[in-house]
Design a protein around this motif. Structure first.
Motif, mmCIF file in Angstrom:
data_model
loop_
_atom_site.group_PDB
_atom_site.id
_atom_site.type_symbol
_atom_site.label_atom_id
_atom_site.label_comp_id
_atom_site.label_asym_id
_atom_site.label_seq_id
_atom_site.Cartn_x
_atom_site.Cartn_y
_atom_site.Cartn_z
ATOM 1 N N LEU A 26 52.340 -5.918 -14.720
ATOM 2 C CA LEU A 26 51.006 -5.484 -15.115
ATOM 3 C C LEU A 26 51.097 -4.702 -16.415
ATOM 4 O O LEU A 26 52.112 -4.037 -16.680
ATOM 5 C CB LEU A 26 50.390 -4.607 -14.025
ATOM 6 N N GLN B 184 51.943 -1.100 -15.943
ATOM 7 C CA GLN B 184 53.343 -0.919 -15.573
ATOM 8 C C GLN B 184 54.218 -1.017 -16.828
ATOM 9 O O GLN B 184 55.130 -0.216 -17.029
ATOM 10 C CB GLN B 184 53.649 -2.089 -14.628
ATOM 11 N N CYS C 255 45.447 -2.001 -15.011
ATOM 12 C CA CYS C 255 46.050 -2.408 -13.736
ATOM 13 C C CYS C 255 45.622 -3.822 -13.376
ATOM 14 O O CYS C 255 46.090 -4.376 -12.392
ATOM 15 C CB CYS C 255 45.672 -1.441 -12.615
ATOM 16 N N LEU D 35 47.674 -8.649 -17.079
ATOM 17 C CA LEU D 35 49.117 -8.884 -17.137
ATOM 18 C C LEU D 35 49.616 -8.532 -18.539
ATOM 19 O O LEU D 35 48.922 -8.779 -19.526
ATOM 20 C CB LEU D 35 49.430 -10.350 -16.850
#
Ligand SMILES: Cc1cc2nc3c(=O)[nH]c(=O)nc-3n(C[C@H](O)[C@H](O)[C@H](O)COP(=O)(O)OP(=O)(O)OC[C@H]3O[C@@H](n4cnc5c(N)ncnc54)[C@H](O)[C@@H]3O)c2cc1C
Ligand code: FES
Ligand code: FES
Lengths: 152, 274
Positions: free
Chosen positions: A21, A24, A59, A62
């Protein structure tokens, strides 16, 4: 897969798994932890950052979808010498935060909103921030801060 | 929450996307804005083995005046539908409804094509385009076909699209100055509709469709028929749920949904007739 992104003015080339993500990637690979994860289900807006100048919930994007994009996170809002962005300054002056958890997302959503509606009414600010939840402030001072920033 | 692992490929045209989907079989899925698909993948409710990213097919992002209708590319984002001057003039109901989808962040990513292809009865744009009598253009390995919105939705998240077909264009008839209204009833900002209504009424008839009143978006044909027969708004609105088959959930019982549909259709028709 290899991606190339510009984050807060710096170019990064990284190898990521397609399922990574964007939030992330920004937090764990680039170690820019100002972008928070609140709900992890696209609801709270804590993870908001800008892709090509527009607020999105990172979130629910991608990292591979952001390949080639220009990304700004909360760390990219102040200038290099530490001068706060007018929106950050307005949040500070108007007591637009308490615990601060929602604040990075609020600031990113609010700056994106002012790009689309430079002189919003109070109602337009409230509707424009509907994707961002705050458990502390009751929103009043956040709205005040955004209106103050719009006046600058 | 991280999705299960998948392979990722990008298409630069509809034809390439269709051929990629064909190559990868039934376990592959198109990825448009990702704002319905990624939440489902993060919850591991779905786990496609391949995603074909159609998000970069920029020539499928457009809003064009095509004479008697407005042609909208499937990859046009909600925010662009909401802000479109062409739609504000010729199909204001659709532009307005797009502004009620989620929140600004969602509208910066989600697409009208993704919303319709997903066929969620709780979504705003499937019902709105249904009310407007839209036609969907679909491209597959053997060419294109046009599907009226009224025969596109088959069931919950089920549509007429074959696995290797891509929705490419939405054609919305011009409203020609008809009155309209969009009613979305929810308890919190940003939420999906508990019940929603998209309605228009003009000299050439009316169209009323319901959000979240069944397994598909529902065309409230009984209401339009009654209006055409000269019924009052109150009498026509009383028939709002005649074509619906609502289900209960945490927000509302069947009785409450049925009641809401009647009230919201009455409000919508009053506003559309004002
Ligand atoms: C927090 C949140 C709140 C939301 N609130 C609302 C709301 O109030 N009202 C509302 O209507 N929606 C709401 N949505 C959903 C939003 O509108 C989505 O953007 C939309 O439903 C899906 O569009 P997408 O482009 O993101 O599609 P994706 O998620 O990328 O795809 C959805 C599905 O359609 C398929 N698909 C996508 N494009 C095509 C195509 N061109 N041809 C064939 N198949 C295709 C995909 O394979 C997938 O199965 C919300 C979403 C979030 C995250
Ligand atoms: S963490 Fe992304 S919306 Fe809450
Ligand atoms: S300041 Fe605590 S969540 Fe907003």
């Amino acid at each position: 897969m290899q991606i190339q992104v510009t984050v807060n003015g710096r170019k990064h080339t990284s190898e990521v798994e397609p399922r990574t993500l964007l939030v992330q990637y920004v937090r764990e690979v680039l170690e820019l932890t100002g972008t928070n994860i609140g709900c992890d289900t696209s609801s709270c807006g804590a993870c908001s950052l800008h892709i090509d100048g527009e607020a999105v919930k990172s979130c629910t994007v991608l990292a591979v979808q952001a390949d080639g994009a220009n990304i700004t996170t909360i760390e990219g809002m102040a200038t290099a010498d530490g001068t706060l962005h007018p929106m950050q300054q307005a949040f500070m002056e108007n007591h637009g935060l308490q615990c601060g958890y929602c604040t990075p997302g609020m600031v990113m959503a609010a700056t994106s909103l002012l790009k689309e509606i430079p002189n919003p009414t109070e109602e337009e600010v409230r509707i424009g921030l509907e994707g961002n939840l705050c458990r502390c402030t009751g929103y009043h001072n956040i709205v005040k801060a955004v209106l103050a920033a719009a006046g600058k | 929450m991280i999705p299960a692992a998948f392979d990722y490929v990008r298409a630069s045209s509809a034809a390439e996307a269709i051929s990629l989907i064909g190559q990868h079989g039934s376990d592959a899925k198109f990825l448009a804005g990702g704002h319905s698909l990624l939440p489902l993948m993060k919850l591991r409710l779905v786990a496609p083995s391949v995603l074909v990213d159609v998000g970069r097919i920029t020539d499928l992002s457009y809003i064009k005046d095509a004479g008697d209708h407005i042609a909208i590319g499937a990859m046009t984002r909600h925010m662009d539908v909401e802000k479109s001057a062409v739609l504000a003039q010729h199909a204001p109901l659709l532009a307005h409804a797009a502004g009620y989808v989620g929140d600004p962040q969602v509208r910066h990513r989600g697409t009208i094509g993704g919303s319709i292809a997903h066929a969620d009865p709780a979504s705003d744009l499937p019902a709105t385009t249904l009310a407007l009598g839209a036609t969907y253009v679909v491209q597959g390995p053997n060419g294109t076909r046009e599907i009226p919105a009224s025969s596109f939705f088959h069931g919950f998240l089920q549509s007429d699209l074959a696995e290797d077909e891509m929705l490419t264009e939405i054609r919305v008839p011009k409203m020609n100055g008809a009155g309209w209204s969009f009613q979305k009833f929810n308890r919190r900002a940003q939420d999906w509709a508990i019940v929603g209504v998209a309605a228009w009424r003009g000299s050439h008839g009316s169209g009323v469709a319901l959000v979240n009143m069944g397994q598909t978006p529902i065309l409230a044909s009984a209401v339009s028929k009654a209006l055409a027969g000269g019924a009052s708004i109150a009498d026509a609105a009383a028939l709002a749920a005649d074509d619906a088959e609502p289900s209960p959930d945490n927000n509302a019982s069947v009785e409450y949904r049925t009641h809401l549909a009647k009230v919201l259709v009455r409000r919508a028709l009053e506003q559309a007739s004002a």
